[in-house]
Design an enzyme around this catalytic site. Structure first.
Site, PDB file in Angstrom:
ATOM      1  N   GLU A 158      -1.411  -7.674   9.425  1.00 29.68           N
ATOM      2  CA  GLU A 158      -1.305  -6.544   8.496  1.00 29.68           C
ATOM      3  C   GLU A 158      -1.838  -5.219   9.054  1.00 29.68           C
ATOM      4  O   GLU A 158      -2.624  -4.532   8.397  1.00 29.68           O
ATOM      5  CB  GLU A 158      -2.015  -6.891   7.175  1.00 29.68           C
ATOM      6  CG  GLU A 158      -1.461  -8.154   6.553  1.00 29.68           C
ATOM      7  CD  GLU A 158      -2.148  -8.554   5.260  1.00 29.68           C
ATOM      8  OE1 GLU A 158      -3.159  -7.946   4.899  1.00 29.68           O
ATOM      9  OE2 GLU A 158      -1.650  -9.492   4.612  1.00 29.68           O
ATOM     10  N   GLU A 263       4.034 -17.292   4.990  1.00 31.51           N
ATOM     11  CA  GLU A 263       3.193 -17.427   3.780  1.00 31.51           C
ATOM     12  C   GLU A 263       4.062 -17.459   2.524  1.00 31.51           C
ATOM     13  O   GLU A 263       3.777 -16.805   1.524  1.00 31.51           O
ATOM     14  CB  GLU A 263       2.177 -16.276   3.708  1.00 31.51           C
ATOM     15  CG  GLU A 263       1.328 -16.154   4.964  1.00 31.51           C
ATOM     16  CD  GLU A 263       0.223 -15.100   4.896  1.00 31.51           C
ATOM     17  OE1 GLU A 263      -0.076 -14.625   3.786  1.00 31.51           O
ATOM     18  OE2 GLU A 263      -0.324 -14.757   5.952  1.00 31.51           O
TER      19      GLU A 263
HETATM   20  C1  GLA Z   1      -2.534 -12.347   3.178  1.00 38.31           C
HETATM   21  C2  GLA Z   1      -3.244 -13.174   4.236  1.00 38.31           C
HETATM   22  C3  GLA Z   1      -3.435 -14.592   3.832  1.00 38.31           C
HETATM   23  C4  GLA Z   1      -3.844 -14.720   2.392  1.00 38.31           C
HETATM   24  C5  GLA Z   1      -2.869 -13.983   1.526  1.00 38.31           C
HETATM   25  C6  GLA Z   1      -3.139 -14.127   0.065  1.00 38.31           C
HETATM   26  O1  GLA Z   1      -1.199 -12.540   3.162  1.00 38.31           O
HETATM   27  O2  GLA Z   1      -2.571 -13.146   5.470  1.00 38.31           O
HETATM   28  O3  GLA Z   1      -4.407 -15.174   4.632  1.00 38.31           O
HETATM   29  O4  GLA Z   1      -5.142 -14.215   2.232  1.00 38.31           O
HETATM   30  O5  GLA Z   1      -2.967 -12.618   1.877  1.00 38.31           O
HETATM   31  O6  GLA Z   1      -4.426 -14.415  -0.258  1.00 38.31           O
END
Ligand code: GLA
Length: 369
Positions: A158, A263
């Protein structure tokens, strides 16, 4: 004649039972085994084999794991010079015992990283040199410990804002833009064979996607070993459009990267699309389904998942891994602050939802492969 009829009826019943049991036995990892691995983010109870509902699902349905929290900086390296590898060791052992692909998440991020990392003992910001040395030590120690066992690392998580520019995180402010290059270099030194990912959310949106493409191209031109892109895909029912998803996967594959969905979950409650925990909590949609998902929404969720998996399967040559962010609905981060969300393929009792069947149905029949 009568005998023949009885025999035929038995055969028919037998065939139905066989079909039903084949269906019942089809697992996510088997259904997509010629396309990509199917992963899941797991928590401490799960890798400690203490989740009686979740563990059988993890062990039968998935062939890759990501650590929900245990390898984040605050967990593995809570204080200067103090590493805690007890949990991460058990996480890796769980993956090895179950013959799974093991992912490491995450090395350099602005969240879940203690303040001390960026400060001296008086609470003032450290210098570029000091922070680079802390980053190098962290990456070498953590990646080095699991060299050859954790095969994929989220090296930087990120780094981009929605406008495609670099986030002004403490990493960026203290080290400068090249903190990303340094992180990948250190990870490569620590495990030259590991697949190194840049991982982010909302990369389906312009201009964030353009920013990420420009960043990857810059890293590649400098010879930085970034080998995969992680599309987090914390998605909603109506975002992103399948065309956006399709175009995004194509765009990153065209850079020569392996593409991984890292994710995946579908937020049925809506709200602003973001993975930022603070924003999510403030801007989430109404808590509509506290007594379970109505059948019509179950069907909409099933269709949403099927539509996404059709795109993933279309790109099976470039996508190597699709990871769900949690096992059952009850495990999901999307339940924060009292929200009852239903974002995954297994309900709170661990039962497969209509979305599970819909995803399995998308798998290509063997003959088409
Ligand atoms: C981000 C992070 C994850 C997780 C998500 C939601 O996407 O990369 O590790 O913490 O947030 O909690």
């Amino acid at each position: 004649m009568k005998h023949n009829l009885i025999a035929l009826s038995f055969m028919a019943i037998g065939m139905c039972m066989a079909t039903a049991s084949i269906h019942a036995q089809t697992t996510l990892k088997d259904a997509f085994k010629d396309d990509f691995r199917i992963g899941v983010a797991i928590n401490q109870n799960q890798f400690d084999n203490e989740d009686q509902r979740g563990d059988p699902i993890i062990e039968t349905q998935f062939n890759a794991i990501s650590p929900e929290n245990i390898l984040k900086w605050e967990s593995v390296h809570p204080e200067p010079g103090k590493y805690d590898f007890a949990g991460p060791d058990r996480y890796v052992e769980f993956g090895e015992k179950n013959h799974m692909l093991i992912v490491g998440h995450t090395l350099v991020w602005h969240n879940q990283t203690p303040k001390w990392v960026f400060q001296d003992t008086n609470g003032n910001p450290v210098t570029r040199e000091v922070l680079l040395e802390r980053m190098r030590d962290h990456i070498h120690t953590v990646v080095g410990r699991y060299q050859g066992r954790i095969k994929i690392w989220d090296v930087v998580n990120e780094a981009l804002l929605d406008n495609g520019k670099l986030r002004k995180s403490p990493w960026e402010k203290i080290i400068g833009d090249d903190y990303i290059e340094k992180a990948f270099q250190y990870a490569h030194e620590a495990d030259p064979d590991a697949i190194l990912r840049y991982n982010d959310y909302s990369l389906e949106n312009e201009p964030k996607r353009s920013g990420a493409i420009a960043l990857i191209k810059k890293l590649q031109a400098e010879g930085i070993p970034v080998t995969a892109i992680g599309l987090q895909d914390h998605v909603k029912m109506d975002w992103p459009a399948v065309e956006q998803e399709d175009a995004t996967i194509s765009a990153f594959a065209a850079l020569g990267l392996k593409v991984m969905i890292t994710e995946l979950d579908v937020n049925v409650l809506g709200g602003k699309q973001t993975a930022e925990i603070t924003e999510m909590a403030n801007q989430g949609g109404a808590n509509l389904y506290t007594n379970g998902l109505p059948p019509v929404v179950q069907q909409e969720l099933a269709k949403r998942y099927a539509d996404l998996f059709r795109v993933f399967v279309k790109h099976h040559n470039d996508i190597t891994l699709v990871t769900f962010w949690g096992v059952t609905d009850g495990d999901s981060w999307l339940n924060m602050r009292g929200r009852i969300n239903h974002p995954l393929l297994f309900d709170r009792a661990g039962r497969p939802k209509p979305a599970f069947d819909a995803v399995i149905q998308v798998a290509r029949p063997a003959a088409a492969k």
